[in-house]
Design an enzyme around this catalytic site. Structure first.
Site, mmCIF file in Angstrom:
data_model
loop_
_atom_site.group_PDB
_atom_site.id
_atom_site.type_symbol
_atom_site.label_atom_id
_atom_site.label_comp_id
_atom_site.label_asym_id
_atom_site.label_seq_id
_atom_site.Cartn_x
_atom_site.Cartn_y
_atom_site.Cartn_z
ATOM 1 C CG ASP A 216 2.827 6.157 -0.613
ATOM 2 O OD1 ASP A 216 2.990 5.288 -1.494
ATOM 3 O OD2 ASP A 216 3.545 6.240 0.394
ATOM 4 C CG ASP B 140 4.754 -3.233 2.419
ATOM 5 O OD1 ASP B 140 5.483 -2.618 1.613
ATOM 6 O OD2 ASP B 140 3.525 -3.081 2.470
#
Lengths: 252, 197
Positions: A11, A130
């Site tokens: 990330d 997600d």
């Protein structure tokens, strides 16, 4: 035989690798290019870079970082974050990315999946979803890095995305992400068994057995994790040896 | 040695160029016929959709240029598929250099995901292209279409069925997998191509 893939995810925020729990409490986890090179050396099968600030800050691409990574590693990598258009994709591919992942923008404008697939091929379109299981037991699609709930059920969205031309699905369970309590086996298995494209399971990998479970029980094609690799709680060579002993095909 | 990478509207040109740079090899990315013809070796990359890739070649007359090349040529992924006769991807007539058909994977008795994404093993390796590459080495694949096994196959792979992971006809070589993304095995195959006579 096609091997199951182990994919460290980086990330990225402001050019640094970060890791949080359940999408918040970000901690610095190092230089992405150095980490990438190290992972490639250790036997990672692929890497994913997600610019988690991109959607909010409307930052367009990670072109510079992509270029540095491409000059450093000899395994494939996927880049996501803030991708909205075919042009965004071209910039990343031209800088050396192999695939792109698209999330919020695809949900808001599903046609872009088809547009990218038609110009660059389905194989480079990784649809990231997600999802969170709510009290009603259903798994819903979340957008904007997990901050915005929708009323869409994640399996319905995935099916539609496959029809539109998605080449792979990166499925992150927000209930499991950062918990190190194991992957979301049920929803991952539902995806893996019912959808005709590869499924990358993400969120919750904390022990080597969790990885074995997501391959053997949930039939995932690949497993993605971040912090357990970044903080060296699991070393990739040891993980692959562990999986091979359970007769899971891995690249050693 | 002059190495040319054919420039056209197809994905992984940068990846191939970067892979060569990692190996310390300079290459020129070009769509100029005279530069391609004058190169000692030519790499014909490709990621993407076959018919738009063929259209891009035709618009620049590169289809004719490629067919007439006499030096070693390496097609990668869609580059390899375009060397073949025909692709089922949008019913595309390809260059026809290697008389083989390109078909779409079908999930049959053995359930497979399409595209094939990831690391698989190559075997029955037959050419100098695979010098110092052990049988059953892992290489990286991303594709929904494959070239039929034939007398031109120089490496096999199995994904639901046996197909040609690499082909060769005269001076034309093609690999379905991504040499530029196949770790040390891929680097070795690129080096071997550069050393071919």
């Amino acid at each position: 035989m096609l091997a199951k893939r182990i994919i460290p995810c980086l990330d990225i925020k402001d050019g640094r690798t970060v890791k949080g729990t359940n999408f918040v409490n970000l901690r610095d986890a190092g230089d992405p290019v150095e980490l990438a090179a190290n992972y490639a050396k250790q036997g990672a099968d692929e890497l994913v870079f997600l610019d988690i600030t991109a959607t909010v800050e409307r930052r367009k691409t990670l072109a510079e970082l992509v270029k540095r990574v491409a000059h450093t590693i000899n395994i494939p990598f996927t880049v996501g974050g803030g991708i909205k258009t075919v042009e965004d994709v071209s910039v990343l591919l031209n800088n050396g990315a192999d695939k792109i992942s698209i999330n919020t923008a695809a949900f808001q404008n599903p046609q872009v999946i088809t547009d990218i697939a038609n110009t660059a091929g389905s194989q480079c379109v990784v649809l990231a979803i997600d999802t969170r299981q709510e009290e009603d037991g259903e798994w819903y699609v979340y957008l904007h890095g997990g901050r915005t709930k929708t009323n869409a059920k994640c399996f319905d969205w995935a099916k539609k995305a496959v029809d539109l031309g998605a080449g792979e699905i990166l499925l992150t369970s927000m209930n499991h992400d950062g918990t190190k309590a194991g992957f979301a086996l049920d929803i991952t298995q539902q995806f893996s068994d019912a959808l005709p494209i590869p499924i990358i399971a993400s969120g919750g990998g904390g022990t080597m057995q969790h990885f074995a479970d997501v391959f053997l029980k949930a039939h995932a094609d690949a497993a993605l994790a971040a912090s357990v690799f970044h903080f060296k709680e699991i070393e990739i060579p040891a993980l692959k040896t562990f999986l091979a002993k359970q007769n899971i095909a891995v690249r050693l | 040695m002059k190495l040319a990478i054919i420039k056209y509207n197809a994905g992984n040109i940068q990846s191939v160029l970067v892979a060569l740079e990692r190996l310390g090899v300079q290459a020129e990315v070009t769509d100029k016929a005279e530069k391609i013809k004058a190169a000692d070796k030519v790499i014909f990359p490709g990621v993407g959709e076959a018919s738009s890739a063929m259209n891009s070649l035709r618009q620049n007359n590169l289809d004719q240029v490629i067919k007439e090349l006499e030096q070693p040529v390496l097609g990668i992924c869609v580059g390899m598929q375009l060397l073949c006769e025909h692709s089922e991807e949008n019913d595309t007539t390809c260059l026809g250099i290697v008389p083989v058909k390109v078909k779409k994977f079908q999930s049959g008795k053995e359930l497979i995901k399409i595209p094939q994404v990831g690391w698989n093993t190559i075997y029955d390796l037959k050419s100098d292209l695979f010098k110092n590459v052990p049988e059953n080495s892992y290489i990286y694949n991303v594709h929904s279409y494959y070239a039929d096994d034939s007398e031109y196959t120089i490496a096999n792979c199995n994904y639901g069925l046996e197909y040609a992971a690499a082909v060769k006809k005269d001076n034309f070589y093609g690999v379905q997998f991504h040499t530029e993304k196949s770790a040390e095995t891929g680097d070795q195959i690129i080096k071997n191509f550069l050393e071919l006579l």
